[in-house]
Structure formats: C-alpha cells, structure tokens
Design a protein around this motif. Structure first.
Motif, short mmCIF file in Angstrom:
data_model
loop_
_atom_site.label_atom_id
_atom_site.label_comp_id
_atom_site.label_asym_id
_atom_site.label_seq_id
_atom_site.Cartn_x
_atom_site.Cartn_y
_atom_site.Cartn_z
N PRO A 34 32.64 -56.07 81.83
CA PRO A 34 32.06 -54.85 81.15
C PRO A 34 32.65 -53.51 81.69
O PRO A 34 32.71 -52.67 81.13
N ASP A 35 33.40 -53.69 82.99
CA ASP A 35 34.11 -52.52 83.44
C ASP A 35 35.59 -52.57 82.74
O ASP A 35 36.21 -51.44 82.96
N THR B 138 35.27 -51.92 76.22
CA THR B 138 34.23 -51.51 75.58
C THR B 138 34.42 -51.69 74.08
O THR B 138 35.51 -52.22 73.73
N VAL C 22 34.03 -57.86 76.72
CA VAL C 22 32.88 -57.12 77.24
C VAL C 22 31.88 -57.68 78.13
O VAL C 22 31.49 -57.19 79.15
N GLY C 23 31.39 -58.93 77.67
CA GLY C 23 30.73 -59.76 78.39
C GLY C 23 31.24 -60.24 79.76
O GLY C 23 30.44 -60.42 80.91
#
Length: 77
Positions: free
Chosen positions: A25-26, A29, A21-22
């Motif tokens: 992020p798109d 999740t 996610v870091g």
C-alpha cells in the motif's frame, strides 16, 4: 547503500485488480480509473514492491535497476 529501483506500471495492461495496492500500500495507488501508479517510481529496493509485482495477475509492473536498466521483474525468459 542498497539497490535503487525504477518501478513502472504499463497502464495499457493494468486491469485494476488492486493486488499491488493490497500487497504494497505504500508503493502503489489506484487512480479514479482504477489504474495503478507507483507511489515513488524511483525507490529503494524493497521486498514488498517485488511481491506486488509478482502478485499482479497480468504482469503490468516492471522493475529495473536504476542506472543500469537491468530487469529485476518480470524475469526474462
């Protein structure tokens, strides 16, 4: 037209580090149990998605070419 990927997270392996996610992020999740899910399991090939898979400390993310099933990540030994 570029490659299309199928992105999968093995939730039995995922430890919820959030590195994916870091990094993308798109693309990923975390759910309420801190398990990763691809935002779009079928997606255009993208460097950030590959970087996220490479950053996973337990290699829970698998990327294959859509259609052929050829493994993009993790590299086969």
């Amino acid at each position: 037209m570029g490659d299309r990927w199928h992105v999968e997270v093995d939730r039995s392996v995922c430890i919820g580090s959030g590195m994916c996610v870091g990094t993308a992020p798109d693309g990923f999740t975390l759910d309420t149990a801190r398990q990763s899910h691809p935002t779009h399991p079928e997606t255009d090939a993208a460097e950030k998605i590959l970087e996220a898979a490479e950053s996973c400390p337990v290699e829970a993310i698998t990327i294959t070419l859509l259609g052929s099933g050829e493994v993009v990540f993790p590299p086969e030994d």
